[in-house]
Design a protein around this motif. Structure first.
Motif, mmCIF file in Angstrom:
data_model
loop_
_atom_site.group_PDB
_atom_site.id
_atom_site.type_symbol
_atom_site.label_atom_id
_atom_site.label_comp_id
_atom_site.label_asym_id
_atom_site.label_seq_id
_atom_site.Cartn_x
_atom_site.Cartn_y
_atom_site.Cartn_z
ATOM 1 N N GLY A 151 0.820 -1.214 0.000
ATOM 2 C CA GLY A 151 0.000 0.000 0.000
ATOM 3 C C GLY A 151 0.853 1.263 0.000
ATOM 4 N N SER A 172 8.175 -8.991 -3.835
ATOM 5 C CA SER A 172 8.148 -10.380 -4.294
ATOM 6 C C SER A 172 8.033 -10.365 -5.820
ATOM 7 C CB SER A 172 6.955 -11.115 -3.681
ATOM 8 O OG SER A 172 7.150 -11.271 -2.290
ATOM 9 N N TYR A 190 14.049 -8.873 -3.973
ATOM 10 C CA TYR A 190 14.904 -8.864 -2.777
ATOM 11 C C TYR A 190 14.840 -10.163 -1.992
ATOM 12 C CZ TYR A 190 10.819 -8.051 0.316
ATOM 13 O OH TYR A 190 9.645 -8.168 1.019
ATOM 14 N N PHE A 236 10.577 3.745 8.594
ATOM 15 C CA PHE A 236 9.185 3.959 9.017
ATOM 16 C C PHE A 236 8.446 2.682 9.396
ATOM 17 C CE2 PHE A 236 6.559 2.918 5.167
ATOM 18 C CZ PHE A 236 7.593 2.646 4.283
ATOM 19 N N SER A 239 8.632 -4.368 9.772
ATOM 20 C CA SER A 239 7.893 -5.577 9.359
ATOM 21 C C SER A 239 8.654 -6.842 9.721
ATOM 22 C CB SER A 239 7.692 -5.619 7.842
ATOM 23 O OG SER A 239 7.371 -4.404 7.318
ATOM 24 N N LEU A 279 3.414 8.258 11.196
ATOM 25 C CA LEU A 279 2.188 9.046 10.991
ATOM 26 C C LEU A 279 1.284 8.979 12.220
ATOM 27 C CD1 LEU A 279 0.822 10.676 8.638
ATOM 28 C CD2 LEU A 279 -0.491 8.603 8.176
ATOM 29 N N ASN A 330 -0.970 -9.369 -1.352
ATOM 30 C CA ASN A 330 -1.561 -8.100 -1.812
ATOM 31 C C ASN A 330 -0.643 -7.307 -2.723
ATOM 32 O OD1 ASN A 330 0.032 -7.567 0.677
ATOM 33 N ND2 ASN A 330 -0.627 -5.463 0.366
HETATM 34 N N1 LIG Z 1 5.509 4.763 10.194
HETATM 35 C C1 LIG Z 1 4.360 4.973 9.593
HETATM 36 O O1 LIG Z 1 3.769 6.040 9.722
HETATM 37 C C2 LIG Z 1 3.781 3.890 8.723
HETATM 38 C C3 LIG Z 1 2.582 4.109 8.030
HETATM 39 C C4 LIG Z 1 2.104 3.096 7.188
HETATM 40 C C5 LIG Z 1 2.798 1.887 7.074
HETATM 41 N N2 LIG Z 1 3.942 1.707 7.788
HETATM 42 C C6 LIG Z 1 4.728 0.462 7.662
HETATM 43 O O2 LIG Z 1 4.969 0.253 6.284
HETATM 44 C C7 LIG Z 1 4.994 -1.133 5.998
HETATM 45 C C8 LIG Z 1 4.016 -1.408 4.872
HETATM 46 O O3 LIG Z 1 2.695 -1.179 5.343
HETATM 47 P P1 LIG Z 1 1.444 -1.390 4.404
HETATM 48 O O4 LIG Z 1 0.243 -1.206 5.275
HETATM 49 O O5 LIG Z 1 1.591 -0.570 3.184
HETATM 50 O O6 LIG Z 1 1.529 -2.934 4.065
HETATM 51 P P2 LIG Z 1 1.734 -3.600 2.654
HETATM 52 O O7 LIG Z 1 3.094 -3.204 2.176
HETATM 53 O O8 LIG Z 1 0.556 -3.299 1.791
HETATM 54 O O9 LIG Z 1 1.639 -5.165 2.917
HETATM 55 C C9 LIG Z 1 2.636 -5.960 3.303
HETATM 56 C C10 LIG Z 1 3.640 -6.274 2.173
HETATM 57 O O10 LIG Z 1 4.912 -6.064 2.747
HETATM 58 C C11 LIG Z 1 5.815 -7.058 2.291
HETATM 59 N N3 LIG Z 1 6.431 -7.656 3.479
HETATM 60 C C12 LIG Z 1 7.662 -7.381 3.918
HETATM 61 N N4 LIG Z 1 7.938 -8.048 5.022
HETATM 62 C C13 LIG Z 1 6.845 -8.768 5.311
HETATM 63 C C14 LIG Z 1 6.523 -9.679 6.344
HETATM 64 N N5 LIG Z 1 7.389 -9.963 7.302
HETATM 65 N N6 LIG Z 1 5.303 -10.255 6.336
HETATM 66 C C15 LIG Z 1 4.406 -9.960 5.368
HETATM 67 N N7 LIG Z 1 4.664 -9.095 4.375
HETATM 68 C C16 LIG Z 1 5.879 -8.514 4.339
HETATM 69 C C17 LIG Z 1 5.024 -8.007 1.414
HETATM 70 O O11 LIG Z 1 5.298 -7.659 0.055
HETATM 71 P P3 LIG Z 1 6.574 -8.201 -0.746
HETATM 72 O O12 LIG Z 1 6.800 -9.609 -0.350
HETATM 73 O O13 LIG Z 1 6.169 -8.012 -2.168
HETATM 74 O O14 LIG Z 1 7.683 -7.266 -0.356
HETATM 75 C C18 LIG Z 1 3.574 -7.703 1.734
HETATM 76 O O15 LIG Z 1 2.731 -7.888 0.614
HETATM 77 C C19 LIG Z 1 4.690 -1.836 7.326
HETATM 78 O O16 LIG Z 1 5.913 -2.148 7.965
HETATM 79 C C20 LIG Z 1 3.958 -0.766 8.129
HETATM 80 O O17 LIG Z 1 4.040 -0.971 9.512
HETATM 81 C C21 LIG Z 1 4.441 2.684 8.598
#
Ligand SMILES: NC(=O)c1ccc[n+]([C@@H]2O[C@H](COP(=O)([O-])OP(=O)(O)OC[C@H]3O[C@@H](n4cnc5c(N)ncnc54)[C@H](OP(=O)(O)O)[C@@H]3O)[C@@H](O)[C@H]2O)c1
Length: 340
Positions: A151, A172, A190, A236, A239, A279, A330
């Motif tokens: 996302g 992936s 990666y 940020f 995971s 955020l 996703n």
């Molecule tokens: N600090 C902030 O303000 C903030 C705000 C929003 C999100 N985030 C962080 O940003 C990251 C992405 O969030 P999102 O909501 O956009 O999720 P997302 O990326 O839509 O969904 C997870 C995707 O991350 C990858 N991934 C990497 N490590 C993983 C693991 N250990 N288990 C499952 N999937 C993993 C997978 O894709 P691939 O295998 O294709 O890489 C998976 O499809 C998260 O770490 C979240 O906590 C932080």
């Protein structure tokens, strides 16, 4: 009203639907009849007990919704009822009705449906803060977007393309063709090849100017090494903490042990900088958030903000939605729909 409650820490079966009394908007709030709810990785971490910011169970998570304003509290513009809106919610988003402070609510541009509107707030605001506000990405620079197919990743890609940067993205391998069609310049697998050596060989050993990294732990060390002089690393998320089978406390100890420590003199001599974004700790900065959101919503109208909903799940299927993301299936956003 109905809510999806995390009844205790655990697998997806701890998510239960519970009935509650309908909420009434207080002064300065609006009551939204929710149509769609954005699911975030943080919700999964909260369910597993790995997200320190989340309330303790039993609790309701959820940072974003879209829907129709049903009623307003004292002091709120009386023309608001009936308007289609998207909103940032400080937890409780997994509800079919919710009261939200007016300043966290934005009218949906005409071209967007409720599902795509619910995909905007967290993903695009996070990417905007990382890239435009703190990362200062400029035309002609290069960016490495980790989890480019997620996302936040797709939102970051939209913004970077708009800024005319060169884009590198890890994901992936099954997501690569989609990402290239969206405009990504270099897709990196990666999970099967070291991203640091891929980036270095693609950039003639120089590295990139901006990296946004939600993986954490030792990945941050590698990302730092992939920075070019003048490079910025935006951290940020962590995971990686979900990958361990250890108990919660030991997972965090391992995470801390793997984290880099940055020395000011080292940063100075390398001409690099590091910064963090959360955020969920920006609630006191409503004016900034509103300004960024206006830019993003203008981007929807201008066509460069393209929220992509991979799948919708029914409100009752929140557990399946979590499992889908955990299985890394996703591409872009997963949204729950209330059917209301
Ligand atoms: N600090 C902030 O303000 C903030 C705000 C929003 C999100 N985030 C962080 O940003 C990251 C992405 O969030 P999102 O909501 O956009 O999720 P997302 O990326 O839509 O969904 C997870 C995707 O991350 C990858 N991934 C990497 N490590 C993983 C693991 N250990 N288990 C499952 N999937 C993993 C997978 O894709 P691939 O295998 O294709 O890489 C998976 O499809 C998260 O770490 C979240 O906590 C932080």
């Amino acid at each position: 009203m109905k809510q999806i409650v995390i009844t205790k820490y655990g697998d997806t079966d701890v998510l239960k639907i519970q009935e509650r009394k309908d909420p009434k908007p207080s002064a300065g709030e609006v009551l939204i009849a929710v149509k769609a709810i954005g699911v975030n990785f943080a919700d999964i971490l909260a369910r597993k007990g790995l997200y320190p910011d989340a309330p303790k169970p039993p609790c309701v998570v959820g940072y974003e919704v879209s829907g129709v304003i049903e009623a307003v509290g004292q002091g709120v513009d009386s023309s608001m009822p009936g308007k289609s809106v998207l909103a940032l919610t400080r937890f409780n988003g997994y509800s079919d009705k919710i009261c939200v402070p007016e300043r966290q609510v934005f009218v949906i541009p005409g071209s967007l449906d409720f599902e795509r509107a619910a995909a905007i707030p967290v993903n695009y605001l996070t990417a905007y803060q990382l890239i435009c506000v703190m990362g200062g990405l400029r035309k002609g620079e290069s960016i490495l977007i980790h989890n480019a197919g997620g996302g936040v990743g797709l939102a970051a890609l939209d913004i970077s393309l708009h800024l005319e940067a060169t884009t590198y993205g890890t994901s992936s391998a099954n997501k690569h063709s989609f990402l290239m069609e969206r405009g990504l310049n270099h897709a990196l697998d990666y999970r099967h090849r070291d991203f640091l050596s891929s980036v270095m060989s693609l950039t003639d050993g120089r590295g990139v100017e901006l990296i946004i990294d939600p993986i954490g732990g030792k990945n941050w060390k590698k990302s730092y090494r992939a920075l070019r002089s003048t490079g910025r690393l935006g951290m940020f998320g962590v995971s990686t903490v979900t990958e361990s089978t250890m108990g919660r406390v030991f997972r965090f100890i391992k995470l801390l042990a793997q984290m880099p420590w940055y020395n000011p003199l080292g940063l100075m001599n390398a001409n690099k900088s590091v910064f963090g974004v959360n955020l969920g700790h920006m609630w006191k900065e409503g004016d900034k958030i509103a300004g960024w959101m206006q830019e993003i919503l203008k981007g929807v109208e201008d066509g460069w903000v393209r929220p992509h909903v991979d799948r919708t799940f029914l409100f009752e299927q929140a557990g399946e939605a979590h499992a889908y993301i955990e299985a890394r299936k996703n591409i872009g956003k997963i949204v729950l729909v209330t059917g209301g």
